[in-house]
Structure formats: C-alpha cells, structure tokens
Design an enzyme around this catalytic site. Structure first.
Site, PDB file in Angstrom:
ATOM      1  N   SER A  27      -9.237   1.663   2.544  1.00  0.00           N
ATOM      2  CA  SER A  27      -8.261   2.450   1.821  1.00  0.00           C
ATOM      3  C   SER A  27      -7.183   1.614   1.133  1.00  0.00           C
ATOM      4  CB  SER A  27      -7.606   3.459   2.776  1.00  0.00           C
ATOM      5  OG  SER A  27      -7.011   2.797   3.885  1.00  0.00           O
ATOM      6  N   LYS A  87       0.851  -1.188   0.000  1.00  0.00           N
ATOM      7  CA  LYS A  87       0.000   0.000   0.000  1.00  0.00           C
ATOM      8  C   LYS A  87       0.887   1.239   0.000  1.00  0.00           C
ATOM      9  CE  LYS A  87      -3.915   1.794   2.703  1.00  0.00           C
ATOM     10  NZ  LYS A  87      -4.823   1.441   3.831  1.00  0.00           N
ATOM     11  N   SER A 110     -10.098  -1.420   6.394  1.00  0.00           N
ATOM     12  CA  SER A 110      -9.373  -1.095   5.167  1.00  0.00           C
ATOM     13  C   SER A 110      -8.591  -2.224   4.523  1.00  0.00           C
ATOM     14  CB  SER A 110      -8.435   0.097   5.406  1.00  0.00           C
ATOM     15  OG  SER A 110      -9.177   1.272   5.602  1.00  0.00           O
TER      16      SER A 110
END
Length: 555
Positions: free
Chosen positions: A184, A109, A208
């Site tokens: 996210s 990420k 997330s």
C-alpha cells in the site's frame, strides 16, 4: 442521490485543492533544475546533511531541488496527495540545522498524520478534515531537522498491491506505464523511484514497503514491531493487530536508507512513542564467513523467471565471497499464508469498508476476495472440497475452506496459531544454524493495473515475515529482460494451483521488460542493524560479479 452528489463534489474539490496548491507555489518550482540544484539532489543524504550543518548549503535550496523533482514525479505518475511545500518553506527557516536530518525533505505515506493537512486514506469521507497535530513519528523527524514536503498515494483499505483510490486516482509505476508501483506504500515508491525524493516513510503489514520497493527498484527494511514510532497515525483497519503494521523508511539509495534508519534510532524514538522499545543503535560486525539460507520456493507460487534470476545472481555473488549457502525450508509457508491473511481480514473487511459511501467502488482484487469471504460458509466448504477432490488443489482448499469473518473465539484461536507458528519458525531457523535468509520479495515483478483481481493470493514471500515479525530488507538487483526472463516453451498454467495460476496470468516478460526485480534479505526479530549490514554486504558482492542496479532518472 444527495450523498452521491456530495461524494462527487468532494472528490472534485479535493483534486482541485491539490492543483491549486501546486499553482500557488513560487515560480521557482516551475523552472528546470539549476546546476546547483542538480548537485544537491544527487548528493547522498549523509553528505548533504554535513554540508547543511556546516552552512555550505541552505535548506531552502534543498527544498527547491526536491520540490521541483516531486512535482515532475506527480505530473508523470500521479503519486502525490497532500502538497505541503508552502508549509515546508516556512519550516526550513527554523529547522534544526544541527540535527541528523538537517534540512532534508521527507515524504510520507498518506496514513501519516501531519498537523494542518488531511489524512484522507483515499476516502471522500475524510476529505477536508485536517488533523490537529503531528504524530510522534513526524515530531521526531522534525526535531531531527527533517522537512515534511509531500504526502503520497495509497489504495483504499490498504489491502492491495495496487495504489488506487477514488479521491486521487491511480498511481503509475514510473518504469513501465500500465503497471502498478505496488501497495500500500505505492505512492511513496513511485515518487522515490521516479526521482521526486530520496527519503520517504511507509508502512508494512504484509509487504507494503517491501513489495513497492521490489516493484520500483528501491531500498527498504521492514523493521520489527517496536523500533520505529507508529502511534497516532491513521489507518482504515482500526484495531487490526493480529498482524501488526509497522513504519519503515524507503530510500533511493542504500547509504541513505542506513543513515536515515540510524538517525531515527539515535533520536531515541521511545521518548516520542510508547510503542517503541528502548533499544539504542547497535554497531554490528559480521563474521567473515556466514551461513546463508535460501528459500527458493515457498511451495505456493514458484518464483517467476525474472525473480528467480535475481535470486540466483545474489546466491552466486554470496558464494563467490566464500559464504556458505544452504537451502532453508521453513515450516509450511501455506499455513503461514493462511494464518496471516485470515488475521488481517478477520472482520471480512467490514472496518475498512464501513468508512466508505455504500455505492463507492474500490480495488477490484480486494472486492473479489472480500466478496468471497462474505459468502455463506457452507458454500465455501463445498467449493473448497470440490477443488481438493476434483482438481487435487490443496493450496486453494486450505485458503478457502475457512475464509470467512471470524467470531471472537475463532480469532483467538488464530492468534494462538500465530504464536505456535512463530515458535516453529524460530526453532527451524535455530536448528539450521543460518545467520540470514535470502529469498524473493514476491513471485513476480510489478503487476499490471487491476492485476490484484487474479494475483490477490500470492503474497506469501513477504507476509511470512510479518507473521513472524522478522526484520527484512529489499534491495534492487536487476530489471526484467524480455528474452532471458521469458517463460519456458513447455510452461502450462494447467499444472499450477489456483493461487499460482493467478500470479502467472499476469506474467509477461515482453510487457514487463524494464521493470525492477529485487531480493529480500531477512534476519531475526529486532535485528535491523544486522539486516542493514547484510544488505550492504550483498550489494558489494553483486558489484563484485558485475551486477550493479541502475536507478531510474538518475541525474
């Protein structure tokens, strides 16, 4: 005016940098997968590591296979931010081929700090500012033999189940165009789901890693705080520790997930990061007959037909194996949702948005709930009272009446409420006698793009377990069926509370057909090994009744 020109130039330059890094790669990355590379990519991580350790497979060949697939995923979904394949080519020559992750490409990420690369977080202000050193998580994975090869897209502020930012644009769900891969950790989910990798690292503060896995058909486990390194990475919500964000792996298969999680723990992550508890990997044997709680409805948003069906399939499968299945009713999930969201947004988003240009737009759903949070308090008190007295909507009344930036005194009171809720939940779990809890990860499958504008409040099925810090995993079960999962003919939005209406405005089984649907399996705090074992048991139970999830783009 000058700031706006600089902003536009920065975005254009950053996108060109990404394009140039792809164009500069060796010609091999532009060719179709060979038969050997196809075999490499299909091989589960534990088996591939064993072959690399024996010298039967070269790490550079593995990188070629994964790199090709990642670039295909990027072309289809726009899931990548930093292209690190050129650096990875150098690392495969010196990587630890005796380590538990020998030669395995790992995606990250965009929040993860990797030496020599930007961590933009989707903000133009952080572009072209490469970080000077790896975070502890990256150091550990490199020492284990892992190869960082790409970073993946996220939403600005990290407060969205969408994955859009102004620097890299919008990421698509690879299953159905026009739908979000979640957030996210949405770029991670899109990459892995498409088949651009097998192992990635994401974060979770309110769902997330679990929501993107549910939206995209992946396997993950949200670990409790203190199992996986998190220090020295980046976040737009600096200092937000009311609900702690954690790092966890996301994988294309369960076997990969279990192996990677175990490998990280066996590397003694507490020697890399002061936040990690010195808890070694614990082998677990489950009882032959388990008592499993089911949370079929959180009282805020009833699960949609598709999600309810996935949950029922799971319950049926577990019952067939002889396990006792009971209804579990937690302490008010509405209170949990109120406490969690107010802690996460205690500063009304000022920290996250302060790092943007004043004219810079961001996620429409986040814009909506932050603007409401910044309204004068007296207006919201009246607004909430009207919802309660005129429409009888206790849910939006509870969420709205104190939805405002917190003073320090108010923040401390919320933290005290958090601890009180954790104690209540712990007692409810213990008194029920359950071993595990099964529920949906979200009330609906993936949202359409900009769906957060209406569905921003329906996060309770995931955020509940962030609040209590319980270990919770997600496995894919099925996909939306346009006929079976249609809303009943007598369905009416008028009967729903404000938050449920927002969720169901985006539910359309015809448009959603083909989207993945998962279930969430929950254990107590720091019980990751048990949760992984329960996930494996559940997968086998589902297979026994003929339910086996089919991955997208399986070679």
């Amino acid at each position: 005016m000058f700031a706006y020109i600089k902003y536009k130039k920065t975005i254009a330059a950053k996108q060109k940098e990404r394009e140039d890094r792809i164009a500069e790669l060796a010609p091999v990355y532009g060719t179709p997968l060979t038969e050997e590379e196809t075999t490499i990519f299909k091989t589960p991580v534990p088996l591939l590591v064993a072959e690399i350790q024996k010298g039967l497979v070269k790490p550079i060949d593995v990188l070629h296979a994964y790199g090709k697939r990642a670039l295909e995923a990027q072309a289809t979904t726009n899931c990548l931010t930093e292209i690190m394949i050129k650096s990875a080519e150098k690392q495969v020559q010196i990587c630890n081929t005796n380590g538990p992750l020998a030669g395995i490409p790992i995606s990250f990420k965009d929040t993860v700090n990797i030496e020599g690369y930007d961590t933009t977080l989707g903000y133009a202000t952080y572009a072209f500012k490469p970080v000077p050193q790896d975070s502890p998580l990256v150091k550990l994975l490199r020492d284990a033999g892992g190869i960082p090869y790409v970073k993946t897209n996220i939403p600005m502020t990290l407060l969205s189940y969408e994955s859009y930012n102004n620097v890299f644009g919008r990421t698509e769900n690879p299953h159905v165009k026009g739908y979000s891969p979640g957030g996210s950790s949405g770029g991670e989910a899109a990459l892995l789901s498409y088949g651009g990798g097998r192992v990635g690292m994401g974060t979770d503060v309110a769902g997330s890693v679990r929501l993107p896995s549910h939206f995209c058909g992946l396997y993950t486990v949200r670990s409790s705080y203190g199992r996986i390194p998190r220090a020295a990475n980046s976040t737009p919500t600096k200092g937000q520790d009311g609900i702690t964000s954690i790092y966890s792996p996301m994988c294309r298969s369960f076997d990969d997930l279990e192996y990677v999680f175990k490998s990280i723990i066996q590397m003694k992550p507490w020697d890399y990061d002061y936040t990690v508890h010195p808890i070694p990997w614990r082998e677990v044997t489950l009882a032959k007959k388990l008592k499993i709680g089911v949370m079929a409805d959180d009282g805020v948003v009833t699960p949609s037909p598709a999600c309810a069906r996935a949950l029922q399939l799971t319950v049926d499968a577990l019952k067939k194996q002889g396990h006792e299945v009971v209804t579990f009713v937690p302490p008010s999930p509405l209170d949990a949702l109120r406490i969690t969201t107010q802690l996460i947004c205690a500063d009304a988003g000022k920290t996250a948005t302060s790092q943007m240009y004043w004219f810079e737009p961001y996620d429409k759903g986040v814009t909506k709930f932050l603007h409401v949070e910044r309204f004068p308090r007296w207006i919201k008190k009246i607004w909430a009272w009207l919802y309660l007295k005129v429409k009888g909507d206790k849910v939006i009344y509870t969420m709205l009446k104190d939805w405002n930036e917190k003073t320090m005194t108010e923040y401390m009171a919320l933290v005290w409420e958090r601890e009180g809720y954790r104690n209540q939940f712990y007692k409810a779990w213990k008194s029920s006698g359950i071993d595990f809890l099964v529920t949906v990860p979200n009330a609906t499958p993936a949202l359409p793009h900009n769906g957060m504008f209406q569905s921003f409040g329906s996060v309770g099925y995931s955020s509940l377990f962030n609040l209590v810090d319980y270990s919770s995993g997600v496995i894919p079960v099925t996909k939306v069926d346009k006929v079976v999962d249609a809303l009943p003919s007598d369905f009416s939005l008028k009967k729903l509370n404000y938050i449920a209406k927002g969720a169901y405005r985006n539910y359309d089984a015809i448009k959603m057909a083909g989207l993945p649907v998962g279930v969430q399996i929950v254990g107590q705090r720091l019980e990751e090994e048990k949760v992984l074992k329960m996930m494996a048991l559940t997968i086998d139970a589902l297979k026994d009744i003929g339910v086996e999830y089919e991955l997208l783009n399986e070679l």
